[in-house]
Design a protein around this motif. Structure first.
Motif, PDB file in Angstrom:
ATOM      1  N   TYR A 192      -5.310   5.951  -0.625  1.00 20.04           N
ATOM      2  CA  TYR A 192      -4.089   5.182  -0.816  1.00 20.04           C
ATOM      3  C   TYR A 192      -4.291   4.352  -2.071  1.00 20.04           C
ATOM      4  CZ  TYR A 192      -3.448   6.212   4.141  1.00 20.04           C
ATOM      5  OH  TYR A 192      -3.319   6.845   5.341  1.00 20.04           O
TER       6      TYR A 192
ATOM      7  N   ILE B 134       0.867  -1.169   0.000  1.00 20.73           N
ATOM      8  CA  ILE B 134       0.000   0.000   0.000  1.00 20.73           C
ATOM      9  C   ILE B 134       0.907   1.223   0.000  1.00 20.73           C
ATOM     10  CG2 ILE B 134      -1.800   1.286   1.233  1.00 20.73           C
ATOM     11  CD1 ILE B 134      -2.829  -1.430   0.412  1.00 20.73           C
ATOM     12  N   LYS B 135       0.561   2.221  -0.828  1.00 20.64           N
ATOM     13  CA  LYS B 135       1.291   3.486  -0.875  1.00 20.64           C
ATOM     14  C   LYS B 135       0.312   4.629  -0.647  1.00 20.64           C
ATOM     15  CE  LYS B 135       5.087   2.383  -4.034  1.00 20.64           C
ATOM     16  NZ  LYS B 135       5.685   2.819  -5.323  1.00 20.64           N
ATOM     17  N   ASP B 136       0.848   5.755  -0.150  1.00 23.12           N
ATOM     18  CA  ASP B 136       0.000   6.924   0.069  1.00 23.12           C
ATOM     19  C   ASP B 136      -0.046   7.788  -1.190  1.00 23.12           C
ATOM     20  OD1 ASP B 136       2.364   8.461  -0.001  1.00 23.12           O
ATOM     21  OD2 ASP B 136       2.434   8.687   2.180  1.00 23.12           O
ATOM     22  N   GLU B 137      -0.779   8.901  -1.107  1.00 25.64           N
ATOM     23  CA  GLU B 137      -0.932   9.781  -2.266  1.00 25.64           C
ATOM     24  C   GLU B 137       0.383  10.422  -2.703  1.00 25.64           C
ATOM     25  OE1 GLU B 137      -5.123  11.807  -2.562  1.00 25.64           O
ATOM     26  OE2 GLU B 137      -4.385  11.972  -0.476  1.00 25.64           O
TER      27      GLU B 137
ATOM     28  N   SER C  24      -9.343   5.121   3.250  1.00 23.63           N
ATOM     29  CA  SER C  24      -9.495   4.834   4.674  1.00 23.63           C
ATOM     30  C   SER C  24     -10.840   5.358   5.150  1.00 23.63           C
ATOM     31  CB  SER C  24      -8.368   5.489   5.479  1.00 23.63           C
ATOM     32  OG  SER C  24      -8.564   6.895   5.517  1.00 23.63           O
TER      33      SER C  24
END
Length: 143
Positions: free
Chosen positions: A111, A24-27, A105
């Protein structure tokens, strides 16, 4: 498995038991979670990934291509499936099947997730079969 910014025990447990390499990666394109299968496949420990971008670990050209695909998911959502060549941490070339998807979320943060499938053995087998086919074809065309 190590994760940051995603305190959900359910998500961590889910990622931990998945056999498919998943992250999982963030923006901002920074890893926030990676399961053991993902880490094994790309050759980095989770602690080496969390908080970093692809450009911190891989050649710029590859990192740019990764972020282009990730931006598409962030902009348009949905699921994207494609194949990509990648150098692992040991310098070996891998053929990967990639699935990217958007994850939100409960707090509204966005994400994106990625699952990988190592296609290297399949691609090698395809090359060998193609060579065999070409040799057979040459023999029968000659006869």
């Amino acid at each position: 498995m190590t994760s940051a910014k995603m305190p959900s025990l359910c998500l961590n447990t889910f990622l931990e038991v998945l056999e498919s390499p998943t992250c999982i990666k963030d923006e901002n394109h920074r890893w926030v979670a990676a399961n053991p299968a993902y880490c094994d496949l790309i050759g980095f420990k989770a602690e080496e990934l969390i908080g970093k971008r692809a450009a911190d670990l891989f050649p710029q050209e590859f990192a740019d291509a990764v972020e282009v695909e990730e931006r598409e998911i962030l902009l348009h959502g949905g699921i994207r499936r494609f194949e990509r060549q990648m150098l692992d941490a040991k310098g070996g070339m891998k053929s990967l099947g990639v699935t990217l998807f958007l994850v939100s979320s409960t707090e509204g943060a966005r994400y994106f997730g990625a699952t990988l499938q190592d296609l290297s053995r399949l691609k090698d087998a395809e090359k060998r079969l193609s060579i065999i086919f070409q040799r057979h074809h040459a023999i029968f065309d000659f006869a």
